[in-house]
Scaffold this active site. Structure first.
Site, short mmCIF file in Angstrom:
data_model
loop_
_atom_site.label_atom_id
_atom_site.label_comp_id
_atom_site.label_asym_id
_atom_site.label_seq_id
_atom_site.Cartn_x
_atom_site.Cartn_y
_atom_site.Cartn_z
N LYS A 1 20.44 19.97 -37.32
CA LYS A 1 19.96 19.49 -38.61
C LYS A 1 19.47 18.06 -38.59
O LYS A 1 20.17 17.16 -38.15
CB LYS A 1 21.09 19.59 -39.64
CG LYS A 1 21.41 21.00 -40.02
CD LYS A 1 22.37 20.98 -41.17
CE LYS A 1 22.60 22.37 -41.72
NZ LYS A 1 23.72 22.32 -42.68
N GLY B 1 30.54 16.70 -29.31
CA GLY B 1 31.27 17.80 -28.68
C GLY B 1 30.38 18.75 -27.89
O GLY B 1 30.74 19.16 -26.78
N GLY C 1 30.60 11.74 -34.38
CA GLY C 1 30.14 10.98 -35.55
C GLY C 1 30.39 9.49 -35.39
O GLY C 1 29.53 8.67 -35.74
N ARG D 1 40.61 15.08 -25.23
CA ARG D 1 41.02 13.99 -26.13
C ARG D 1 42.48 13.60 -25.91
O ARG D 1 42.82 12.43 -26.10
CB ARG D 1 40.78 14.39 -27.58
CG ARG D 1 39.34 14.14 -28.02
CD ARG D 1 39.14 14.47 -29.48
NE ARG D 1 37.89 13.90 -29.97
CZ ARG D 1 37.37 14.16 -31.16
NH1 ARG D 1 37.98 14.98 -31.99
NH2 ARG D 1 36.24 13.59 -31.53
C1 3PG Z 1 36.10 14.41 -35.10
O1 3PG Z 1 36.48 15.31 -34.35
O2 3PG Z 1 34.94 14.33 -35.51
C2 3PG Z 1 37.08 13.35 -35.47
O3 3PG Z 1 38.35 13.71 -35.04
C3 3PG Z 1 37.02 13.10 -36.95
O4 3PG Z 1 37.25 14.30 -37.63
P1 3PG Z 1 36.50 14.58 -39.00
O5 3PG Z 1 35.05 14.68 -38.68
O6 3PG Z 1 37.10 15.85 -39.53
O7 3PG Z 1 36.80 13.40 -39.92
MG MG Z 2 33.42 14.82 -36.99
#
Ligand code: 3PG
Ligand code: MG
Length: 393
Positions: free
Chosen positions: A200, A351, A374, A39
């Site tokens: 999930k 990830g 997300g 990142r």
């Molecule tokens: C992530 O890694 O999903 C983003 O940086 C957002 O982080 P968060 O899901 O804690 O809001």
């Molecule tokens: Mg996240």
């Protein structure tokens, strides 16, 4: 309304201007150091262009989920030397992200210099999108650039609240590239294959409901498979099942069938006595009593990989099994290789899927590796990302 590009901001000139860059430097930390710097690397092009243009770059991000409290283990401080090395320029660090200390640190910046602010989420106002916190951030900026695609699905002070308070705004190169690549999944060359895995149903339900009628085929893997099997009355042994999601799983199947699309479920499984390396394991078609599903079986993996090779667009998010344990990683690896062999466009997000691709060293063969998990799921299901909407002028 359109989202202004970084090119337009640079063309108008940023020399000597304080440019606040919201990046997603939410990297995994390991033993006080940086675990994976993907990142950070993805954020470099935008920062570099601003540095070269003589901007005074104020770099901001969150790290982890400190819940509004200063948390030493989640300090961004260790990232300053890493950024300095990668950018090949000095990067100073401000232990406060708002207030007189931060303002003084910004005032000291010269053209083409970079200041990294401490973790935005050390203040509760960041996630609450508090107007006072947003105003305090905006005090640091003559211009605002959002390059934090991974956080674009959050309406926080640094991604939404402060944006209207800054006169000049732009989308960074990473944000723009992510949207361009992910748009391919929304407007695909067909056939479009979506492969969704993970533990999930509850966390992937919205994207499954959106993709079931949209994708030509939706292939399911990972532990959420067993909720789908249970919903169809098939044996699941001692596998993880979300009983409260059985009706949701049936709704996903119905949505696919009504639209004339295919929902693909595993036809064979790797099962184990325990979710542990070294546990007794077998490949089965029907999961016996007392056994736990831990991966898609080899026949299913080969079938999904063949679908991926033949598709003109593939979108993959989420592992096919407990891939952190080598004995249960074959399904995820076979699917990853299939996605890499797709002759059309391949897009991978999340990830765990990225980790699998990187571990196999096949990242260069994937069309687009998204930095957002997300955020990429919300975007492909057609939702408006608050961090993008805030930039529209
Ligand atoms: C992530 O890694 O999903 C983003 O940086 C957002 O982080 P968060 O899901 O804690 O809001
Ligand atoms: Mg996240």
């Amino acid at each position: 309304m359109a989202v202004p590009a970084l090119d337009a901001l640079l063309a108008a000139g940023v020399r000597g201007a304080r440019v606040f860059v919201r990046a997603d430097l939410n990297v995994p930390m390991r033993d006080g150091g940086i675990g994976d710097d993907s990142r950070i690397r993805a954020s470099l092009p935008t920062i570099t262009r601003l540095v070269k243009a003589g901007a005074r770059v104020v770099l901001a991000s969150h790290l982890g989920r400190p819940k509004g409290r200063p948390t030493p283990a989640l300090s961004l401080r260790p990232l300053a030397p890493a950024l300095a090395r990668l950018l090949d320029c000095g990067v100073s660090f401000s232990p406060e992200c708002i207030g007189p200390r931060a303002e003084a640190a910004v005032a000291e910046l010269g053209p083409g210099q970079v200041l990294l602010l401490e973790n935005l989420r050390f203040h509760p106002g960041e996630e609450q999108n508090d107007p006072d916190f947003a105003t305090a951030l905006a005090h640091l900026a003559d211009a605002y650039v959002n390059d934090a695609f991974g956080t674009a699905h959050r309406a926080h002070a640094s991604t939404a609240g402060m944006v209207p308070l800054v006169p000049r705004v732009a989308a960074g190169d990473l944000l723009r590239a992510e949207l361009d690549h992910l748009r391919v999944v929304r407007e695909p060359a067909r056939p479009l294959l979506a492969i969704l895995g993970g533990a999930k149903v509850s966390t992937k339900l919205a994207v499954m409901e959106a993709l079931a009628p949209h994708a030509d085929a939706l292939a399911i893997g990972g532990a959420m498979t067993y909720t789908f099997l249970a919903a169809e009355g098939l044996p699941v042994g001692a596998s993880l099942v979300e009983r409260e999601c059985l009706a949701d799983a049936r709704r996903v199947r119905t949505a696919a069938e009504r639209a004339g699309r295919r929902l693909l479920l595993p036809s064979d499984h790797v099962v184990a006595r325990a979710v542990e390396a070294g546990a007794e394991r077998r490949v089965v078609e029907a999961i016996p009593e007392g056994w736990i599903g831990v991966d898609i079986g080899p026949r299913t993996a080969a079938a999904y990989a063949a679908e991926a090779r033949a598709a003109r667009t593939v979108f993959w998010n989420g592992p096919m099994g407990v891939f952190e344990i080598d004995a249960f990683a074959a399904g995820t690896e076979t699917v990853a290789r299939g996605v890499a062999a797709c002759r059309g466009t391949s897009v991978v997000g999340g990830g765990d899927s990225l980790a699998a691709v990187n571990r196999l060293g096949i990242g260069a063969r994937i069309g687009h590796l998204s930095t957002g998990g997300g955020a990429s799921l919300e975007y492909v299901q057609g939702l408006v990302l608050p961090g993008v909407a805030a930039l529209e002028r």
